[in-house]
Structures are given as structure tokens and as C-alpha cells.
Design a protein around this motif. Sequence first.
Motif, PDB file in Angstrom:
ATOM      1  N   SER A 131       1.089  -7.757 -17.661  1.00 30.65           N
ATOM      2  CA  SER A 131       1.984  -7.859 -18.805  1.00 30.65           C
ATOM      3  C   SER A 131       2.249  -6.508 -19.457  1.00 30.65           C
ATOM      4  CB  SER A 131       1.388  -8.811 -19.855  1.00 30.65           C
ATOM      5  OG  SER A 131       0.110  -8.347 -20.251  1.00 30.65           O
ATOM      6  N   ALA A 132       1.362  -5.548 -19.245  1.00 28.79           N
ATOM      7  CA  ALA A 132       1.546  -4.224 -19.846  1.00 28.79           C
ATOM      8  C   ALA A 132       2.592  -3.409 -19.104  1.00 28.79           C
ATOM      9  CB  ALA A 132       0.222  -3.462 -19.863  1.00 28.79           C
ATOM     10  N   PHE A 133       3.039  -3.916 -17.926  1.00 28.81           N
ATOM     11  CA  PHE A 133       3.988  -3.165 -17.120  1.00 28.81           C
ATOM     12  C   PHE A 133       5.222  -4.000 -16.842  1.00 28.81           C
ATOM     13  CE2 PHE A 133       1.225   0.296 -16.285  1.00 28.81           C
ATOM     14  CZ  PHE A 133      -0.050  -0.247 -16.272  1.00 28.81           C
ATOM     15  N   PRO A 134       6.379  -3.380 -16.643  1.00 26.50           N
ATOM     16  CA  PRO A 134       7.601  -4.107 -16.326  1.00 26.50           C
ATOM     17  C   PRO A 134       7.542  -4.708 -14.936  1.00 26.50           C
ATOM     18  CG  PRO A 134       7.962  -1.759 -16.156  1.00 26.50           C
ATOM     19  CD  PRO A 134       6.597  -1.928 -16.737  1.00 26.50           C
ATOM     20  N   ILE A 135       8.477  -5.628 -14.664  1.00 26.70           N
ATOM     21  CA  ILE A 135       8.546  -6.281 -13.370  1.00 26.70           C
ATOM     22  C   ILE A 135       9.457  -5.473 -12.459  1.00 26.70           C
ATOM     23  CG2 ILE A 135       9.267  -8.368 -12.150  1.00 26.70           C
ATOM     24  CD1 ILE A 135       8.584  -9.946 -14.626  1.00 26.70           C
ATOM     25  N   PHE A 136       9.014  -5.297 -11.199  1.00 29.34           N
ATOM     26  CA  PHE A 136       9.801  -4.503 -10.260  1.00 29.34           C
ATOM     27  C   PHE A 136      10.141  -5.320  -9.026  1.00 29.34           C
ATOM     28  CE2 PHE A 136       8.386  -1.142 -12.812  1.00 29.34           C
ATOM     29  CZ  PHE A 136       9.242  -0.082 -12.581  1.00 29.34           C
ATOM     30  N   CYS A 137      11.262  -4.974  -8.438  1.00 29.94           N
ATOM     31  CA  CYS A 137      11.645  -5.529  -7.143  1.00 29.94           C
ATOM     32  C   CYS A 137      11.889  -4.356  -6.212  1.00 29.94           C
ATOM     33  CB  CYS A 137      12.918  -6.381  -7.273  1.00 29.94           C
ATOM     34  SG  CYS A 137      13.529  -6.959  -5.680  1.00 29.94           S
ATOM     35  N   LEU A 138      11.114  -4.267  -5.110  1.00 32.00           N
ATOM     36  CA  LEU A 138      11.250  -3.166  -4.171  1.00 32.00           C
ATOM     37  C   LEU A 138      12.070  -3.652  -2.994  1.00 32.00           C
ATOM     38  CD1 LEU A 138       8.035  -3.149  -5.298  1.00 32.00           C
ATOM     39  CD2 LEU A 138       8.182  -0.949  -4.161  1.00 32.00           C
ATOM     40  N   THR A 139      13.222  -3.044  -2.814  1.00 32.10           N
ATOM     41  CA  THR A 139      14.103  -3.454  -1.736  1.00 32.10           C
ATOM     42  C   THR A 139      13.793  -2.633  -0.505  1.00 32.10           C
ATOM     43  OG1 THR A 139      15.803  -3.973  -3.334  1.00 32.10           O
ATOM     44  CG2 THR A 139      16.507  -3.725  -1.028  1.00 32.10           C
ATOM     45  N   THR A 140      13.355  -3.278   0.555  1.00 39.14           N
ATOM     46  CA  THR A 140      13.071  -2.592   1.816  1.00 39.14           C
ATOM     47  C   THR A 140      13.632  -3.416   2.956  1.00 39.14           C
ATOM     48  OG1 THR A 140      10.974  -3.715   2.078  1.00 39.14           O
ATOM     49  CG2 THR A 140      10.938  -1.641   0.886  1.00 39.14           C
ATOM     50  N   GLN A 141      13.802  -2.788   4.100  1.00 38.59           N
ATOM     51  CA  GLN A 141      14.324  -3.478   5.257  1.00 38.59           C
ATOM     52  C   GLN A 141      13.173  -3.924   6.124  1.00 38.59           C
ATOM     53  OE1 GLN A 141      16.994  -0.768   7.099  1.00 38.59           O
ATOM     54  NE2 GLN A 141      18.541  -0.977   5.502  1.00 38.59           N
ATOM     55  N   ALA A 142      13.062  -5.243   6.355  1.00 37.17           N
ATOM     56  CA  ALA A 142      11.948  -5.735   7.149  1.00 37.17           C
ATOM     57  C   ALA A 142      12.365  -6.904   8.022  1.00 37.17           C
ATOM     58  CB  ALA A 142      10.797  -6.109   6.246  1.00 37.17           C
ATOM     59  N   GLN A 143      11.761  -8.046   7.805  1.00 33.85           N
ATOM     60  CA  GLN A 143      11.855  -9.106   8.790  1.00 33.85           C
ATOM     61  C   GLN A 143      13.123  -9.946   8.675  1.00 33.85           C
ATOM     62  OE1 GLN A 143       8.222 -11.092   7.968  1.00 33.85           O
ATOM     63  NE2 GLN A 143       6.958  -9.429   8.714  1.00 33.85           N
ATOM     64  N   THR A 144      13.799  -9.947   7.529  1.00 32.81           N
ATOM     65  CA  THR A 144      14.980 -10.782   7.385  1.00 32.81           C
ATOM     66  C   THR A 144      16.069 -10.376   8.367  1.00 32.81           C
ATOM     67  OG1 THR A 144      15.720  -9.337   5.611  1.00 32.81           O
ATOM     68  CG2 THR A 144      14.530 -11.316   4.975  1.00 32.81           C
ATOM     69  N   THR A 145      16.338  -9.087   8.469  1.00 31.41           N
ATOM     70  CA  THR A 145      17.284  -8.559   9.451  1.00 31.41           C
ATOM     71  C   THR A 145      16.570  -7.484  10.258  1.00 31.41           C
ATOM     72  OG1 THR A 145      19.123  -8.927   7.924  1.00 31.41           O
ATOM     73  CG2 THR A 145      19.503  -7.449   9.796  1.00 31.41           C
ATOM     74  N   PRO A 146      16.359  -7.717  11.565  1.00 31.02           N
ATOM     75  CA  PRO A 146      15.626  -6.729  12.373  1.00 31.02           C
ATOM     76  C   PRO A 146      16.268  -5.354  12.283  1.00 31.02           C
ATOM     77  CG  PRO A 146      15.955  -8.745  13.606  1.00 31.02           C
ATOM     78  CD  PRO A 146      16.773  -8.884  12.361  1.00 31.02           C
ATOM     79  N   LYS A 147      15.429  -4.355  12.136  1.00 30.86           N
ATOM     80  CA  LYS A 147      15.919  -2.980  12.030  1.00 30.86           C
ATOM     81  C   LYS A 147      16.349  -2.470  13.391  1.00 30.86           C
ATOM     82  CE  LYS A 147      14.585   1.691  10.718  1.00 30.86           C
ATOM     83  NZ  LYS A 147      13.510   2.556  10.232  1.00 30.86           N
ATOM     84  N   LYS A 148      17.548  -1.932  13.462  1.00 29.14           N
ATOM     85  CA  LYS A 148      18.048  -1.345  14.699  1.00 29.14           C
ATOM     86  C   LYS A 148      17.450   0.047  14.896  1.00 29.14           C
ATOM     87  CE  LYS A 148      21.066  -4.559  15.899  1.00 29.14           C
ATOM     88  NZ  LYS A 148      20.965  -5.306  17.186  1.00 29.14           N
ATOM     89  N   ILE A 149      17.105   0.344  16.125  1.00 25.30           N
ATOM     90  CA  ILE A 149      16.629   1.683  16.446  1.00 25.30           C
ATOM     91  C   ILE A 149      17.852   2.557  16.688  1.00 25.30           C
ATOM     92  CG2 ILE A 149      15.366   3.078  18.142  1.00 25.30           C
ATOM     93  CD1 ILE A 149      13.497   0.692  18.506  1.00 25.30           C
ATOM     94  N   LYS A 150      18.072   3.506  15.809  1.00 25.90           N
ATOM     95  CA  LYS A 150      19.268   4.343  15.855  1.00 25.90           C
ATOM     96  C   LYS A 150      19.005   5.758  16.325  1.00 25.90           C
ATOM     97  CE  LYS A 150      21.389   1.784  12.025  1.00 25.90           C
ATOM     98  NZ  LYS A 150      21.931   1.898  10.637  1.00 25.90           N
TER      99      LYS A 150
END
Length: 333
Positions: free
Chosen positions: A12-31
Motif C-alpha cells: 500500500s505504500a507504493f503505487p501499482i505498476f503494470c510492466l508490459t513485456t513480450q512473452a507467451q501471448t504472442t511468440p517473439k519472432k527471431i529477427k
Amino acid sequence: MFKQKLIILALSAFPIFCLTTQAQTTPKKIKTIIVDAGHGGHDGGAHGGYEGGLNSSEKNVTLAISKKLVTELQKEFPEVKIIPTRTTDIYQSPREKADIANENNGDLFICIHADAAALKTGSRVIGYKTVTVYDTKVEWVKKGNKKVKKVIKTPRKVEKPILQYYKLPTQRSGTSVWLFGAHKTDDKFKAIMENEDFNLQTSSDTTDKEDLVKTTNREMKILADIYVKRYQEKSIRLASFVNEEVEKTGRAALGINQRQVGIWVLQATKMPAILVETGFITNYDDERYLNSEKGQQEIAEAITNAVKRYKEQMEAPKPVAPVKDTMGVNKAQ
């Protein structure tokens, strides 16, 4: 980055965060794939300095194999950017190699080396020479009231063998794959923190900038630690495929290994990374294999086949058992 949102509910002493990263929802393409030819310039690396060897330098072998690997990867994956760290005989520090990989946002780092073992010394008789040696005899003679010791040396000629010393080739041969040590993650963690583009989204009611910076840094470290573990697992997976493809060629596949002292260039890249010790340049057969068109092409194709399997699995993942750090990984000093 991994495509997924890691929602971290702080206290409660800290704000809520959402970290946006690329993972399992859409497989990362090897570029982008980085191919590094080990050593170069004034750093020749190992060489086959045994009698009857080609006296070849590791830097030349790694460059030749790397060039063929780049060509094979470009043919197999025309949509992927293949970046070699060097294409000529130049020296690059490990820091420069890691910077090339990180600045080009590589998705894989493949480092090519040649192994070596300590050479034993042999000798042979190549002739004889006549030398003078002395037989020594001690006599006691009377001198006044005392006896004193008298040493008598009698010369004689003998034939002494002339020895020629030479280096023997090593018996050990085969191809091995190496990873950054699981216990040596500080450099990997630092590389990710310095180079990864984390997309941190804060809740709309976050107003305290000091709390924002503190919490953001904390969550970035948590996320970077996740990346280190995932990169380790992916490195093991690719290394396993390389080992299997080498085995298919009929060569001795020496498995997946970790050096306890670590391999700095692997640890300093923000991506899955492996080092392939293509063969022992100090072994008679391996040195000739590594210097041959057939051997170089065979290794390049084996690694490319491994990358193909890895790419297919990463881009279209199926339910698979999690890869553990202990999965067939040998630990060496």
C-alpha cells in the motif's frame, strides 16, 4: 522484449505498476542473429603447434567457419538479419563483441571457437657426438705428518646421443557447446538492465515522482532477473540442439558445458548466447577437419539446423517440459 503484462501489486505504500513485456501471448519472432568469430588480429587464439600439424591459428579457423555459418543462416532465414562481429582478421575485445550484439538488438548470439589441450613433449635420438667424461678416484696420500685427500680424474671418450624434442598432438577431440555459468549472472543482469527497453506503465493516480523512480527501478530489477533465467533456459535449449546436430554428423559431441570462471562475452549479451568449441586444433584429425572445406561446411550446417529447430520451437511454441539448469549441463573449472 517478452510480450506479456506482468502486473505487480506493490504494498500500500507504493503505487501499482503494470510492466508490459513480450512473452507467451504472442511468440517473439527471431529477427537478428549475431555470429561471432573468436579471437582475431594480434590475438591468434590456440594453434596446432605439434609435430606434423598444420600450425593453424584458431582466429583463422573461427573466421572461416563463421563466414560459412553466416551464409547458411542467410539462405535458411532470408527474413532474419544475420550480423557477423567480424569478417576480416581484426582484433575486437570481448566488450566490443558484446556491444555489437547488444546495439543491434540480437535475439541470439553464437560464438565460434576452436578448443585446445596442453601438448606433451616427446624426444628422439637423431645422432651421436663424442664427448669427454672423467672417471674420478680419490686417494689418500701422506704429506708430512698428515694424510690428505687427492682426487685423480682420468679422461675417456664416450658417444652421447643427440636428442631432438618435439610436441605431440593431443588425443582429445570433438565438438562441445558452452554456456554462461548459471552462478555467473551479474554481468548478464547488468547487460539486460543497461540495454533492455522495458516498457513500464504506471497507474494514473501515481503522482509522487520519487516513489515512481524507486518502484520503477525495483520492478525493472525483478523483470531483468526473469530475463536472465529465461535466457539461460533458451541458451540450454539451443545448445542441446547444436549438440544433437553435431552428433548426427558422426563427430564426437561432447555435450553442454559451463565454465566455473564464466565466459564473459556470453554473460555480457542481453540475449540467449552459446559458444561452440568446434574441435581441438591440437588434435591431428580435428585440426585437418577444422581447416577443410568439408569440415567447416558440416559444422556450419549443423549449427544452422539447430537454429532452425530452435526458431521453430520459439516462434510456434508447443507444450513442452520446462528446461532445467541441470539438463545435461557439465560444469568445468
